[in-house]
Design an enzyme around this catalytic site. Structure first.
Site, PDB file in Angstrom:
ATOM      1  N   SER A  73       0.524  -1.201   0.421  1.00 52.28           N
ATOM      2  CA  SER A  73      -0.444   0.062  -0.613  1.00 52.28           C
ATOM      3  C   SER A  73       0.515   1.462   0.218  1.00 52.28           C
ATOM      4  O   SER A  73       0.711   2.441  -0.317  1.00 52.28           O
ATOM      5  CB  SER A  73      -1.328   0.086   0.920  1.00 52.28           C
ATOM      6  OG  SER A  73      -1.661  -0.712   0.549  1.00 52.28           O
ATOM      7  N   LYS A  76      -0.232   3.896  -2.630  1.00 47.57           N
ATOM      8  CA  LYS A  76      -0.584   4.928  -2.581  1.00 47.57           C
ATOM      9  C   LYS A  76       0.039   6.131  -2.396  1.00 47.57           C
ATOM     10  O   LYS A  76      -0.920   7.316  -2.222  1.00 47.57           O
ATOM     11  CB  LYS A  76      -1.977   4.676  -1.216  1.00 47.57           C
ATOM     12  CG  LYS A  76      -2.387   3.202  -1.732  1.00 47.57           C
ATOM     13  CD  LYS A  76      -3.528   2.983  -0.186  1.00 47.57           C
ATOM     14  CE  LYS A  76      -4.712   2.448  -0.320  1.00 47.57           C
ATOM     15  NZ  LYS A  76      -4.033   1.060  -0.334  1.00 47.57           N
ATOM     16  N   SER A 133      -5.786   3.500   3.738  1.00 45.99           N
ATOM     17  CA  SER A 133      -5.087   3.045   2.994  1.00 45.99           C
ATOM     18  C   SER A 133      -6.515   2.054   2.561  1.00 45.99           C
ATOM     19  O   SER A 133      -5.899   0.874   1.970  1.00 45.99           O
ATOM     20  CB  SER A 133      -3.812   1.401   4.424  1.00 45.99           C
ATOM     21  OG  SER A 133      -3.031   1.842   2.960  1.00 45.99           O
TER      22      SER A 133
END
Length: 391
Positions: A73, A76, A133
């Protein structure tokens, strides 16, 4: 280097020359190297790591910095970078209502449980991406910004190229495991650096908590460094079985900002522990010497044939250096400006230099820019000034 340390090196060099017979100059060089900090003394369990000082782009520590690895993640960061840049450019508003698609609803992993057709503000979705997230929120944002996730991912890769990233390729906007989806510790540090230049990006990644759906759903930032580490103010975590625990984080103390990236740490919380160790290493050894902040007024310059006779001059960026502790004294600054510049002058136009020196040697040069526009004066105004100067 202190005089006491210098004397020790010279004494060691003399003894080395006497007992080995090697030339004194060569012995002194060996002695000096012996007194340098041993390289590689910092160890990390991360598969790859980087500690970057972003203003000078100085790499303070690295381990496999260019190794291509999954990032989970931490992906992101780029999703937030593109979205916040689009908002800052005026292309979208934080109050925009985004309608969740079935594609967003189908996302697994970390999420805020969007329902198909559910409306949520772009601001709330961005906070869900940065704090929780949320994979579903990431897709919803991507579709809103670019029309489809595929188009947004293409934009992510274009942005990576524009940043000069040679070891990064995106397949999705959320970071769930996929073939050919990878980055490097160095590239992630550059992405976070770019994000920190965007006020909205920085605001979101610094938030500890946020409420959605009228308080029915609470977001807590997964980056626990914000609570645990003095000066921590940005970053993004990630975890998948393939990527293990990952973290890109930033902290600032006494004007010194450091960006730390760790990829592939094995144990829960190990990405926080390893980042803490690496950041501590940097803050213990380096110091920022800040001569002038970005936008500091350092004087004026005369304007020939302008509606104004002069214009204020500002630093275009922070004028500062980062040095090993103990070497922060002796820096001086000077302003280099022409006697005059000719109108028209544009706001932001380069007009001179702010120069930082040490022992007479230039170590940094920062552009000086005009604070305001100065249009060219009309012929009548110029004639009036000539007459006034005579009479």
């Amino acid at each position: 280097m202190s005089w006491q340390k210098t004397k020790l090196i010279l004494l060691f060099a003399w003894l080395l020359a006497v007992f080995t017979g090697c030339p004194l100059a060569f012995a002194a060089e060996l002695a000096a190297k012996a007194n340098e900090p041993a390289k590689g003394t910092l160890k990390t369990t991360a598969e790859a790591a980087v500690l970057l000082e972003p203003y000078s782009n100085k790499i303070i520590y690295e381990k496999e910095p260019d190794k291509r690895l999954p990032m989970a993640s931490v992906t992101k960061l780029m999703t937030l970078l593109l979205a916040t840049e689009a908002v800052e450019a005026g292309e979208f508003k934080l109050t925009d209502q985004v309608v969740a698609s079935e594609n967003a609803w189908e996302m697994g992993g970390s999420q805020i449980y969007l329902e198909p057709g559910e409306e949520m503000s772009l601001w709330d979705l961005l906070t869900a991406v940065g704090l929780q997230s949320a994979n579903d929120a990431s897709v919803a944002v991507a579709e809103h910004i670019a029309g489809s996730e595929e188009a947004f991912v293409e934009a992510m890769n274009d942005k990576a190229k524009s940043l000069g990233l040679e070891n990064t390729h995106f397949v999705n906007c959320h970071g769930l495991t996929a073939d050919d989806h990878y980055t490097s510790a160095h590239d992630l540090a550059v992405i976070l650096k770019a994000g920190l230049e965007n006020p909205l990006f920085k605001k979101i990644t610094a938030m500890k908590e946020h409420e959605l759906r009228g308080g029915a759903f609470k977001l807590w930032n997964t980056n626990k460094m914000l609570w645990w580490y003095d000066g921590a103010d940005a970053g993004k975590t990630g975890w998948t079985e393939a990527a293990k625990y990952c973290l890109a984080s930033s902290a600032e103390r006494d004007g010194l900002r450091l960006i730390c990236v760790v990829l592939g740490t094995a144990e829960p919380k190990s990405h926080f522990n390893e980042s803490t160790k690496i950041l501590d290493y940097g803050f213990a050894r380096y110091k920022a010497v800040n001569m002038a902040e970005k936008g500091t007024s350092v004087g004026t310059v005369k304007v020939s044939k302008g509606q104004s006779a002069s214009v204020d001059v500002l630093t275009s960026e922070r004028a500062g250096v980062v040095v090993p502790k103990g070497e922060e004294k002796g820096f001086e600054s000077k302003v280099e400006l022409p006697g005059y510049i000719s109108a028209p002058v544009l706001k932001g136009q380069e007009v001179g230099s702010y120069v930082v020196t040490k022992k007479g040697q230039e170590v940094l040069r920062v552009k000086l820019i005009a604070k305001d526009d100065v249009p060219k004066a009309s012929i009548f105004l110029q004639m009036k000034r000539v007459i006034d100067s005579v009479y």
